[in-house]
Design a protein around this motif. Sequence first.
Motif, mmCIF file in Angstrom:
data_model
loop_
_atom_site.group_PDB
_atom_site.id
_atom_site.type_symbol
_atom_site.label_atom_id
_atom_site.label_comp_id
_atom_site.label_asym_id
_atom_site.label_seq_id
_atom_site.Cartn_x
_atom_site.Cartn_y
_atom_site.Cartn_z
ATOM 1 N N THR A 23 0.828 -1.200 0.000
ATOM 2 C CA THR A 23 0.000 0.000 0.000
ATOM 3 C C THR A 23 0.870 1.261 0.000
ATOM 4 O O THR A 23 0.612 2.202 -0.755
ATOM 5 N N LYS A 27 1.010 3.827 -3.178
ATOM 6 C CA LYS A 27 0.592 5.202 -2.954
ATOM 7 C C LYS A 27 1.702 6.166 -3.347
ATOM 8 O O LYS A 27 1.446 7.200 -3.974
ATOM 9 N N GLU A 30 1.918 6.950 -7.036
ATOM 10 C CA GLU A 30 0.919 7.836 -7.617
ATOM 11 C C GLU A 30 1.453 9.251 -7.821
ATOM 12 O O GLU A 30 0.966 9.977 -8.674
#
Length: 67
Positions: A23, A27, A30
């Motif tokens: 995760t 993230k 991005e």
Amino acid sequence: MSTYKIVELVGSSVTSWEEAARTAVEKAGESLRDLRIAEVSAMDMKVEENKVVAFRVRVKISFKYED
């Protein structure tokens, strides 16, 4: 020659440390380009009423620094 910057993030998951780390990396991807290495520097668990309710991972992520 290349230069890399390192950022530190904390990912969390109710399932596993692996998912928590994934995760954090996803993230970061991005908003950061050219991720290179992800290093787990610490792991812990959130405990409520004597039960593990979340896994947390501190991850150092390096990416290529561009001017």
